[in-house]
Scaffold this motif. Structure first.
Motif, short mmCIF file in Angstrom:
data_model
loop_
_atom_site.label_atom_id
_atom_site.label_comp_id
_atom_site.label_asym_id
_atom_site.label_seq_id
_atom_site.Cartn_x
_atom_site.Cartn_y
_atom_site.Cartn_z
N THR A 18 -11.06 13.01 -28.54
CA THR A 18 -9.82 13.79 -28.63
C THR A 18 -8.99 13.63 -27.36
O THR A 18 -7.77 13.44 -27.41
CB THR A 18 -10.13 15.29 -28.86
OG1 THR A 18 -10.85 15.42 -30.09
CG2 THR A 18 -8.85 16.11 -28.94
N LEU A 19 -9.65 13.69 -26.19
CA LEU A 19 -8.95 13.54 -24.93
C LEU A 19 -8.28 12.17 -24.82
O LEU A 19 -7.12 12.05 -24.41
CB LEU A 19 -9.91 13.72 -23.75
CG LEU A 19 -10.45 15.13 -23.49
CD1 LEU A 19 -11.24 15.15 -22.20
CD2 LEU A 19 -9.34 16.15 -23.45
N ARG A 24 -3.44 8.90 -24.85
CA ARG A 24 -2.70 7.75 -25.38
C ARG A 24 -1.39 8.20 -26.00
O ARG A 24 -0.34 7.58 -25.79
CB ARG A 24 -3.57 7.03 -26.43
CG ARG A 24 -3.03 5.68 -26.87
CD ARG A 24 -3.93 5.03 -27.91
NE ARG A 24 -5.31 4.92 -27.45
CZ ARG A 24 -6.34 5.56 -27.98
NH1 ARG A 24 -6.16 6.40 -28.99
NH2 ARG A 24 -7.55 5.39 -27.51
N ARG A 25 -1.45 9.29 -26.76
CA ARG A 25 -0.24 9.79 -27.41
C ARG A 25 0.80 10.27 -26.39
O ARG A 25 1.99 10.00 -26.52
CB ARG A 25 -0.62 10.95 -28.34
CG ARG A 25 0.53 11.48 -29.16
CD ARG A 25 0.07 12.59 -30.08
NE ARG A 25 1.18 13.26 -30.69
CZ ARG A 25 1.13 14.49 -31.18
NH1 ARG A 25 0.01 15.15 -31.14
NH2 ARG A 25 2.19 15.04 -31.72
N LEU A 26 0.35 10.98 -25.35
CA LEU A 26 1.25 11.46 -24.32
C LEU A 26 1.91 10.30 -23.58
O LEU A 26 3.12 10.30 -23.34
CB LEU A 26 0.50 12.34 -23.32
CG LEU A 26 0.26 13.79 -23.71
CD1 LEU A 26 -0.75 14.44 -22.77
CD2 LEU A 26 1.56 14.57 -23.71
N ASN A 27 1.12 9.31 -23.20
CA ASN A 27 1.66 8.15 -22.48
C ASN A 27 2.67 7.38 -23.34
O ASN A 27 3.70 6.94 -22.84
CB ASN A 27 0.53 7.23 -22.03
CG ASN A 27 -0.26 7.80 -20.87
OD1 ASN A 27 0.27 8.59 -20.09
ND2 ASN A 27 -1.51 7.41 -20.75
N GLN A 28 2.36 7.22 -24.63
CA GLN A 28 3.28 6.53 -25.53
C GLN A 28 4.57 7.31 -25.71
O GLN A 28 5.67 6.75 -25.71
CB GLN A 28 2.62 6.29 -26.89
CG GLN A 28 3.45 5.41 -27.83
CD GLN A 28 3.70 4.03 -27.26
OE1 GLN A 28 2.74 3.33 -26.88
NE2 GLN A 28 4.95 3.62 -27.16
N TYR A 29 4.43 8.62 -25.85
CA TYR A 29 5.59 9.49 -26.00
C TYR A 29 6.51 9.39 -24.78
O TYR A 29 7.73 9.22 -24.91
CB TYR A 29 5.12 10.94 -26.19
CG TYR A 29 6.22 11.98 -26.10
CD1 TYR A 29 7.07 12.21 -27.17
CD2 TYR A 29 6.38 12.74 -24.94
CE1 TYR A 29 8.08 13.17 -27.09
CE2 TYR A 29 7.37 13.70 -24.85
CZ TYR A 29 8.22 13.91 -25.92
OH TYR A 29 9.21 14.86 -25.83
N LYS A 175 -3.46 17.66 -22.22
CA LYS A 175 -4.25 16.89 -23.18
C LYS A 175 -5.52 17.62 -23.61
O LYS A 175 -6.14 17.25 -24.61
CB LYS A 175 -4.61 15.52 -22.61
CG LYS A 175 -5.68 15.53 -21.54
CD LYS A 175 -5.91 14.12 -20.98
CE LYS A 175 -7.00 14.14 -19.91
NZ LYS A 175 -7.19 12.82 -19.31
N TYR A 176 -5.90 18.66 -22.87
CA TYR A 176 -7.14 19.36 -23.20
C TYR A 176 -6.95 20.33 -24.36
O TYR A 176 -5.95 21.02 -24.45
CB TYR A 176 -7.68 20.12 -21.98
CG TYR A 176 -8.33 19.21 -20.99
CD1 TYR A 176 -9.66 18.82 -21.14
CD2 TYR A 176 -7.62 18.70 -19.91
CE1 TYR A 176 -10.26 17.97 -20.24
CE2 TYR A 176 -8.21 17.85 -19.01
CZ TYR A 176 -9.53 17.49 -19.17
OH TYR A 176 -10.11 16.62 -18.29
N SER A 177 -7.95 20.36 -25.24
CA SER A 177 -7.95 21.31 -26.35
C SER A 177 -8.58 22.62 -25.89
O SER A 177 -9.25 22.68 -24.86
CB SER A 177 -8.75 20.77 -27.54
OG SER A 177 -8.11 19.68 -28.11
N ASP A 178 -8.38 23.64 -26.68
CA ASP A 178 -8.99 24.93 -26.42
C ASP A 178 -10.29 24.99 -27.23
O ASP A 178 -10.28 25.18 -28.43
CB ASP A 178 -8.03 26.02 -26.88
CG ASP A 178 -8.46 27.39 -26.39
OD1 ASP A 178 -9.65 27.55 -26.07
OD2 ASP A 178 -7.61 28.27 -26.33
#
Length: 195
Positions: A18-19, A24-29, A175-178
């Motif tokens: 998940t991390l 990856r999603r954050l960097n692409q965004y 990026k961390y989930s709860d």
């Protein structure tokens, strides 16, 4: 026992996967957004509640109410004078067992946005209080806090993006989930790009 150990290892793999996916999603965004904008102005924000617990509501009910407040808040942002200058935003829900629920935001403004930052964060904070109720809501922002969590990011572009420690710390936190509870609501990371 062996069954418990297998369960722990499986949970750890899911957590790590998940991390990596979120990173990856954050960097692409961010890469997509910066490829379309020469420079972005950033503001970090945290909105939440003053309440600690509400004995009359279940956890699921509280989260559903929070989701409605966030929806109203984002609608008010869209109706505000700041929306035309907003290129995107990222937010994530965080559940705090001993305090209250909160949302972490990074607002990404056009380089041509020249409004006073102190006035901007006050206005955005007031929009949250209108959405969630002034008696129960709270907010803090990067301009009035110290420490890495709320350190001001400042302006970013394609060249400085990967060299901005405050931005890296902020994105790393998002990026961390709860994982304190297996909550089905609000576990998503939201990356919104605006035209």
């Amino acid at each position: 026992d062996e069954k418990t150990q297998k369960g722990i290892r499986a949970s750890k793999k899911i957590f790590e996967r998940t991390l990596k996916n979120r990173e990856r999603r954050l960097n692409q965004y961010m890469a997509d957004l910066l490829s379309k904008n020469n420079k972005l102005k950033t503001l970090r924000f945290e909105v939440g509640y003053q309440r600690k617990t509400n004995p009359g509501c279940s956890l699921v009910d509280l989260l559903a109410a929070d989701k409605e407040d966030i929806s109203i808040f984002l609608t008010k942002i869209k109706e505000s004078k700041y929306y035309p200058h907003l290129k995107g935003y990222i937010y994530k829900h965080e559940y705090c067992f001993y305090t209250a629920h909160r949302y972490h935001f990074i607002f990404l403004f056009s380089e041509h946005f020249t409004d006073d930052e102190k006035l901007t964060v006050t206005d955005i904070g007031e929009l949250w209080q209108l959405a969630a109720g002034s008696n129960n809501s709270s907010y803090i922002h990067c301009l009035d806090q110290t420490g890495y969590r709320f350190a001001q990011i400042g302006d970013i572009n394609e060249n400085t993006y990967f060299n901005n420690d405050n931005l890296s710390n902020a994105l790393s936190y998002l990026k961390y989930s709860d994982y304190f509870f297996k909550i089905k609501v609000h576990k998503q990371l939201h990356c919104v790009e605006l035209n």
